[in-house]
Design a protein around this motif. Structure first.
Motif, PDB file in Angstrom:
ATOM      1  N   UNK A  30       0.840  -1.196   0.000  1.00 22.72           N
ATOM      2  CA  UNK A  30       0.000   0.000   0.000  1.00 22.72           C
ATOM      3  C   UNK A  30       0.871   1.240   0.000  1.00 22.72           C
ATOM      4  N   UNK A  31       1.906   1.228   0.825  1.00 27.65           N
ATOM      5  CA  UNK A  31       2.819   2.369   0.882  1.00 27.65           C
ATOM      6  C   UNK A  31       3.548   2.551  -0.442  1.00 27.65           C
ATOM      7  N   UNK A  32       3.957   1.432  -1.070  1.00 27.81           N
ATOM      8  CA  UNK A  32       4.612   1.521  -2.373  1.00 27.81           C
ATOM      9  C   UNK A  32       3.690   2.170  -3.390  1.00 27.81           C
ATOM     10  N   UNK A  33       2.417   1.777  -3.396  1.00 27.97           N
ATOM     11  CA  UNK A  33       1.456   2.360  -4.332  1.00 27.97           C
ATOM     12  C   UNK A  33       1.362   3.867  -4.131  1.00 27.97           C
ATOM     13  N   UNK A  34       1.320   4.303  -2.877  1.00 30.54           N
ATOM     14  CA  UNK A  34       1.274   5.740  -2.602  1.00 30.54           C
ATOM     15  C   UNK A  34       2.507   6.444  -3.169  1.00 30.54           C
ATOM     16  N   UNK A  35       3.654   5.846  -2.947  1.00 29.72           N
ATOM     17  CA  UNK A  35       4.904   6.457  -3.404  1.00 29.72           C
ATOM     18  C   UNK A  35       4.991   6.487  -4.933  1.00 29.72           C
ATOM     19  N   UNK A  36       4.508   5.419  -5.569  1.00 33.13           N
ATOM     20  CA  UNK A  36       4.536   5.382  -7.031  1.00 33.13           C
ATOM     21  C   UNK A  36       3.626   6.451  -7.619  1.00 33.13           C
ATOM     22  N   UNK A  37       2.470   6.656  -6.999  1.00 38.06           N
ATOM     23  CA  UNK A  37       1.554   7.690  -7.479  1.00 38.06           C
ATOM     24  C   UNK A  37       2.161   9.074  -7.320  1.00 38.06           C
ATOM     25  N   UNK A  38       3.028   9.242  -6.317  1.00 41.07           N
ATOM     26  CA  UNK A  38       3.657  10.544  -6.080  1.00 41.07           C
ATOM     27  C   UNK A  38       4.877  10.755  -6.965  1.00 41.07           C
ATOM     28  N   UNK A  39       5.436   9.676  -7.532  1.00 38.50           N
ATOM     29  CA  UNK A  39       6.624   9.800  -8.374  1.00 38.50           C
ATOM     30  C   UNK A  39       6.264  10.472  -9.692  1.00 38.50           C
ATOM     31  N   UNK A  40       7.163  11.320 -10.174  1.00 38.71           N
ATOM     32  CA  UNK A  40       6.850  12.095 -11.373  1.00 38.71           C
ATOM     33  C   UNK A  40       7.704  11.717 -12.577  1.00 38.71           C
ATOM     34  N   UNK A  41       8.689  10.844 -12.420  1.00 39.26           N
ATOM     35  CA  UNK A  41       9.532  10.437 -13.547  1.00 39.26           C
ATOM     36  C   UNK A  41       9.760   8.934 -13.503  1.00 39.26           C
ATOM     37  N   UNK A  42      10.120   8.318 -14.645  1.00 38.79           N
ATOM     38  CA  UNK A  42      10.452   6.891 -14.626  1.00 38.79           C
ATOM     39  C   UNK A  42      11.573   6.569 -13.647  1.00 38.79           C
ATOM     40  N   UNK A  43      12.562   7.455 -13.535  1.00 37.55           N
ATOM     41  CA  UNK A  43      13.665   7.220 -12.601  1.00 37.55           C
ATOM     42  C   UNK A  43      13.166   7.153 -11.168  1.00 37.55           C
ATOM     43  N   UNK A  44      12.252   8.042 -10.810  1.00 35.68           N
ATOM     44  CA  UNK A  44      11.727   8.042  -9.451  1.00 35.68           C
ATOM     45  C   UNK A  44      10.894   6.789  -9.181  1.00 35.68           C
ATOM     46  N   UNK A  49      10.658   1.277  -6.685  1.00 38.06           N
ATOM     47  CA  UNK A  49      10.578  -0.170  -6.880  1.00 38.06           C
ATOM     48  C   UNK A  49      11.790  -0.860  -6.259  1.00 38.06           C
ATOM     49  N   UNK A  50      12.977  -0.295  -6.501  1.00 37.58           N
ATOM     50  CA  UNK A  50      14.205  -0.865  -5.947  1.00 37.58           C
ATOM     51  C   UNK A  50      14.188  -0.804  -4.423  1.00 37.58           C
ATOM     52  N   UNK A  51      13.776   0.334  -3.879  1.00 38.10           N
ATOM     53  CA  UNK A  51      13.709   0.483  -2.418  1.00 38.10           C
ATOM     54  C   UNK A  51      12.695  -0.494  -1.829  1.00 38.10           C
ATOM     55  N   UNK A  52      11.556  -0.684  -2.504  1.00 36.63           N
ATOM     56  CA  UNK A  52      10.533  -1.609  -2.023  1.00 36.63           C
ATOM     57  C   UNK A  52      11.042  -3.049  -2.066  1.00 36.63           C
ATOM     58  N   UNK A 182       5.915  -0.903 -16.222  1.00 36.83           N
ATOM     59  CA  UNK A 182       4.950   0.129 -16.601  1.00 36.83           C
ATOM     60  C   UNK A 182       5.618   1.491 -16.659  1.00 36.83           C
ATOM     61  N   UNK A 183       6.538   1.750 -15.735  1.00 35.80           N
ATOM     62  CA  UNK A 183       7.234   3.039 -15.717  1.00 35.80           C
ATOM     63  C   UNK A 183       8.128   3.203 -16.939  1.00 35.80           C
ATOM     64  N   UNK A 184       8.659   2.089 -17.441  1.00 34.68           N
ATOM     65  CA  UNK A 184       9.616   2.149 -18.549  1.00 34.68           C
ATOM     66  C   UNK A 184       8.972   1.962 -19.916  1.00 34.68           C
ATOM     67  N   UNK A 185       7.680   1.653 -19.951  1.00 31.89           N
ATOM     68  CA  UNK A 185       7.025   1.250 -21.195  1.00 31.89           C
ATOM     69  C   UNK A 185       7.122   2.283 -22.302  1.00 31.89           C
TER      70      UNK A 185
END
Length: 260
Positions: A30-44, A49-52, A182-185
């Motif tokens: 759930x926390x990862x999903x929140x963080x992914x929604x807040x990320x603004x670039x593929x790198x972020x 993902x790596x941290x998770x 999905x981030x890299x697609x």
């Protein structure tokens, strides 16, 4: 001890295919999903993902991402430690290893070794990994359906414990790799700087084309800037098409549309 038992229960349920209860592992996703929604670039997104993976994959002690350039060369843009860069580079130079094999276009989806001390497939890498104290690895493919100029990559998870990266770890890594894919697609970027720049360029291009479409509507229909944007937004929602795509169609084909 109670938290540890809950964590182990969550991991067991996840690997069994049963619906996990709302415990530590579920909370991490759930926390990862929140963080992914807040990320603004593929790198972020990849950083998250790596941290998770480092936090939630059972046995993970080191995590990295392998990406491939259009010329086939490999890069490690993101990792949880410099040792990952060194061990990934050993594989890149040898042209073989779990990271390289998982990122191959014919990859089976994941590559795993439970004990690198006895591993015969990648002697150079296995020796380097065990020298640094890592005895198991799991690499899961990123963007498995990539078409040139994009090429598949890999999410790589190293462990200091033989056999630690089991089926539970494999399933968890698959979910995380899906987020990364999905981030890299929509990008062929391979370095951290390129990942940031490609996103910025697409954002600028989107703003430019939306501005062009607004100008066309303002001129052709006598709308204000806000009214033109609202019309684009409503059309995007009605058609279930991204706003930038609606704007691009209008900006590039408005003469054709006038003739309809």
């Amino acid at each position: 001890m109670t938290d540890e038992r809950l964590w182990q229960r969550d991991k067991a349920e996840f690997g069994s295919g049963e619906t996990p209860s709302a415990g530590p592992l579920a909370e991490q996703f759930v926390e990862l999903t929140r963080r992914l929604l807040a990320a603004s670039t593929p790198a972020q997104v990849l950083e998250q993902v790596v941290a998770a993976a480092y936090r939630v994959v059972p046995g993970a002690d080191l995590v990295s991402v392998t990406l491939r350039a259009p010329d086939g060369t490999f890069h490690t843009p993101i990792s949880t430690g410099e040792v990952a860069h060194e061990l990934d580079q050993v594989q890149y130079r040898a042209g073989t290893g779990p990271c390289v094999d998982a990122a191959d276009s014919g990859s089976p989806g994941h590559v795993r070794s439970d004990d690198l001390a006895t591993e015969k497939r990648w002697p150079d890498f296995s020796q380097a990994a065990t020298r640094h104290g890592f005895t198991a690895i799991l690499s899961t493919v990123l963007v498995p359906d990539a078409a040139p100029p994009r090429l598949p990559g890999a999410l790589n998870i190293y462990s200091r414990r033989p056999g630690a990266l089991d089926v539970v770890a494999q399933d968890t890594a698959l979910l995380l790799a899906t987020h990364g894919s999905l981030a890299l697609a929509a990008t062929s970027a391979v370095s951290r700087a390129e990942l940031e720049t490609s996103h910025l360029r697409r954002a600028v291009e989107s703003r430019d084309v939306i501005g062009q479409a607004k100008g066309i509507l303002m001129q052709r229909r006598g709308l204000t800037a806000d009214e033109a944007f609202d019309l684009l937004r409503r059309t995007s929602q009605d058609l279930n098409v991204k706003l930038a795509e609606v704007a691009r169609t209008l900006a590039t084909r408005h003469r054709e549309l006038d003739d309809l």
